[in-house]
Scaffold this motif. Structure first.
Motif, PDB file in Angstrom:
ATOM      1  N   ALA A 101       0.919  -1.119   0.026  1.00 57.58           N
ATOM      2  CA  ALA A 101       0.201  -0.153  -0.122  1.00 57.58           C
ATOM      3  C   ALA A 101       0.832   1.297   0.110  1.00 57.58           C
ATOM      4  CB  ALA A 101      -0.890   0.145   1.253  1.00 57.58           C
ATOM      5  N   THR A 102       0.457   2.276  -0.629  1.00 56.91           N
ATOM      6  CA  THR A 102       1.102   3.718  -0.746  1.00 56.91           C
ATOM      7  C   THR A 102       0.263   4.759   0.038  1.00 56.91           C
ATOM      8  OG1 THR A 102       0.252   3.877  -2.744  1.00 56.91           O
ATOM      9  CG2 THR A 102       2.552   2.854  -2.707  1.00 56.91           C
ATOM     10  N   VAL A 103       1.106   5.689   0.426  1.00 54.04           N
ATOM     11  CA  VAL A 103       0.278   7.044   1.109  1.00 54.04           C
ATOM     12  C   VAL A 103      -0.490   7.528  -0.067  1.00 54.04           C
ATOM     13  CG1 VAL A 103       0.748   9.080   2.160  1.00 54.04           C
ATOM     14  CG2 VAL A 103       2.133   7.196   2.740  1.00 54.04           C
ATOM     15  N   ILE A 104      -1.775   8.223   0.353  1.00 51.69           N
ATOM     16  CA  ILE A 104      -2.430   8.741  -0.603  1.00 51.69           C
ATOM     17  C   ILE A 104      -2.059  10.154  -0.695  1.00 51.69           C
ATOM     18  CG2 ILE A 104      -4.916   9.532  -1.163  1.00 51.69           C
ATOM     19  CD1 ILE A 104      -6.003   6.987   0.109  1.00 51.69           C
ATOM     20  N   THR A 105      -1.509  10.479  -1.817  1.00 50.18           N
ATOM     21  CA  THR A 105      -1.083  11.920  -2.204  1.00 50.18           C
ATOM     22  C   THR A 105      -2.242  12.902  -1.716  1.00 50.18           C
ATOM     23  OG1 THR A 105      -0.044  11.134  -4.293  1.00 50.18           O
ATOM     24  CG2 THR A 105      -0.329  13.425  -4.134  1.00 50.18           C
ATOM     25  N   ASN A 106      -1.484  13.988  -0.826  1.00 50.55           N
ATOM     26  CA  ASN A 106      -2.285  15.198  -0.697  1.00 50.55           C
ATOM     27  C   ASN A 106      -3.488  14.861   0.511  1.00 50.55           C
ATOM     28  OD1 ASN A 106      -1.340  16.785  -2.519  1.00 50.55           O
ATOM     29  ND2 ASN A 106      -2.674  16.256  -4.123  1.00 50.55           N
ATOM     30  N   ALA A 107      -3.396  13.384   0.916  1.00 48.26           N
ATOM     31  CA  ALA A 107      -4.536  13.027   2.162  1.00 48.26           C
ATOM     32  C   ALA A 107      -3.852  13.841   3.451  1.00 48.26           C
ATOM     33  CB  ALA A 107      -4.719  11.685   2.315  1.00 48.26           C
ATOM     34  N   PRO A 108      -4.563  13.862   4.461  1.00 46.61           N
ATOM     35  CA  PRO A 108      -4.128  14.522   5.727  1.00 46.61           C
ATOM     36  C   PRO A 108      -2.957  13.500   6.131  1.00 46.61           C
ATOM     37  CG  PRO A 108      -6.663  14.516   5.522  1.00 46.61           C
ATOM     38  CD  PRO A 108      -6.089  13.693   4.498  1.00 46.61           C
ATOM     39  N   THR A 109      -1.850  13.972   6.584  1.00 48.20           N
ATOM     40  CA  THR A 109      -0.820  13.284   7.071  1.00 48.20           C
ATOM     41  C   THR A 109      -0.914  12.277   8.321  1.00 48.20           C
ATOM     42  OG1 THR A 109       0.166  15.405   8.552  1.00 48.20           O
ATOM     43  CG2 THR A 109       0.948  14.738   6.048  1.00 48.20           C
ATOM     44  N   LYS A 110      -2.019  12.856   9.065  1.00 47.17           N
ATOM     45  CA  LYS A 110      -2.424  11.691  10.246  1.00 47.17           C
ATOM     46  C   LYS A 110      -4.245  11.823  10.305  1.00 47.17           C
ATOM     47  CE  LYS A 110       1.432  12.427  13.353  1.00 47.17           C
ATOM     48  NZ  LYS A 110       1.802  12.706  14.506  1.00 47.17           N
ATOM     49  N   ALA A 111      -4.647  10.706  10.903  1.00 41.52           N
ATOM     50  CA  ALA A 111      -6.039  10.814  10.856  1.00 41.52           C
ATOM     51  C   ALA A 111      -6.247   9.801  12.153  1.00 41.52           C
ATOM     52  CB  ALA A 111      -6.849  10.326   9.779  1.00 41.52           C
ATOM     53  N   LYS A 112      -7.401   9.830  12.865  1.00 40.96           N
ATOM     54  CA  LYS A 112      -7.799   8.661  13.900  1.00 40.96           C
ATOM     55  C   LYS A 112      -8.338   7.492  13.190  1.00 40.96           C
ATOM     56  CE  LYS A 112      -7.805  11.329  17.769  1.00 40.96           C
ATOM     57  NZ  LYS A 112      -6.544  10.715  18.256  1.00 40.96           N
ATOM     58  N   PHE A 113      -9.073   7.604  11.985  1.00 47.28           N
ATOM     59  CA  PHE A 113      -9.324   6.774  11.463  1.00 47.28           C
ATOM     60  C   PHE A 113     -10.398   7.176  10.233  1.00 47.28           C
ATOM     61  CE2 PHE A 113     -13.764   7.353  12.888  1.00 47.28           C
ATOM     62  CZ  PHE A 113     -13.471   7.638  14.435  1.00 47.28           C
ATOM     63  N   ILE A 114     -10.731   6.257   9.069  1.00 46.71           N
ATOM     64  CA  ILE A 114     -11.256   6.881   7.589  1.00 46.71           C
ATOM     65  C   ILE A 114     -12.421   5.916   7.534  1.00 46.71           C
ATOM     66  CG2 ILE A 114      -9.181   7.520   6.695  1.00 46.71           C
ATOM     67  CD1 ILE A 114     -10.278   4.323   5.784  1.00 46.71           C
ATOM     68  N   LEU A 115     -13.332   6.391   6.644  1.00 52.53           N
ATOM     69  CA  LEU A 115     -14.282   5.747   5.714  1.00 52.53           C
ATOM     70  C   LEU A 115     -14.730   6.400   4.650  1.00 52.53           C
ATOM     71  CD1 LEU A 115     -17.319   7.027   6.440  1.00 52.53           C
ATOM     72  CD2 LEU A 115     -17.019   5.653   8.498  1.00 52.53           C
ATOM     73  N   THR A 116     -15.218   5.632   3.607  1.00 49.20           N
ATOM     74  CA  THR A 116     -15.737   6.123   2.432  1.00 49.20           C
ATOM     75  C   THR A 116     -17.378   6.614   2.519  1.00 49.20           C
ATOM     76  OG1 THR A 116     -14.341   4.900   1.181  1.00 49.20           O
ATOM     77  CG2 THR A 116     -16.004   5.710   0.146  1.00 49.20           C
TER      78      THR A 116
END
Length: 189
Positions: free
Chosen positions: A51-66
């Motif tokens: 897996a690779t880091v998503i470009t321009n996404a926040p550098t830190k988060a507690k969690f994600i969802l779509t």
């Protein structure tokens, strides 16, 4: 100092477990370790790739969802470019998880929850996203242009006990609070 195997007095050092949140972006996997970066794994490249880091996404988060509507990638407890903000929600543009800066030509954006000191968890419900802080519960709903999402507080005392202490079944979400079990089906019980 002491020797190996010797009992110690109590400590006030506490560490949280490293928990991950996962969701799908089409056939690709999106992953985020708590308080870490947001990654994507491209299914078309096969299991031999990382897996690779998503470009321009926040550098830190507690969690994600779509999001359940219009496919926005949502980061909870997100980094704002300067620091991680425990009550900040940021989302990418619809159908583009690399565009996170809001403009007149995209649907990216952010909101801050009021109530509590940090977001602990979120879950998709039928047409909304349920969000729990350490003390309260909120609903994030899709509004469309120009703001795309709104938030309303459901309960001032509906905090959740942990990031994975919920389950959604047949239009109802059950969760364990600090002192009780709850069900949400459009209203909190």
């Amino acid at each position: 100092l002491s020797t190996w195997g010797t009992a110690r007095s109590s400590s006030n050092i506490f560490t949280s477990p490293r928990t991950w949140s996962f969701d799908l972006w089409g056939e690709d996997l999106i992953a985020c370790p708590k308080d870490g970066g947001i990654y994507t794994w491209d299914a078309s490249t096969g299991v031999g790739t990382r897996a690779t880091v998503i470009t321009n996404a926040p550098t830190k988060a507690k969690f994600i969802l779509t999001s359940p509507q219009a496919r926005h990638l949502i980061a909870f407890g997100a980094h704002d470019g300067v620091s991680q903000v425990p009550l900040l929600i940021r989302w990418s543009a619809s159908e583009d998880n690399t565009t996170w800066t809001a403009s007149a030509t995209n649907s990216a954006g952010d909101l801050i929850i009021t109530g509590g000191s940090e977001i602990l968890s979120a879950a998709k419900s039928d047409n909304e996203v349920l969000i729990w802080t350490d003390t309260s519960m909120h609903v994030m709903y899709y509004t469309g242009a120009p703001y795309y999402f709104g938030i309303r507080q459901v309960a001032e005392t509906g905090g959740i006990i942990g990031p994975h202490a919920h389950v959604s079944i047949a239009g109802k979400t059950f969760f364990m609070g600090i002192n009780n079990f709850y069900v949400y089906d459009g209203r909190l019980q």
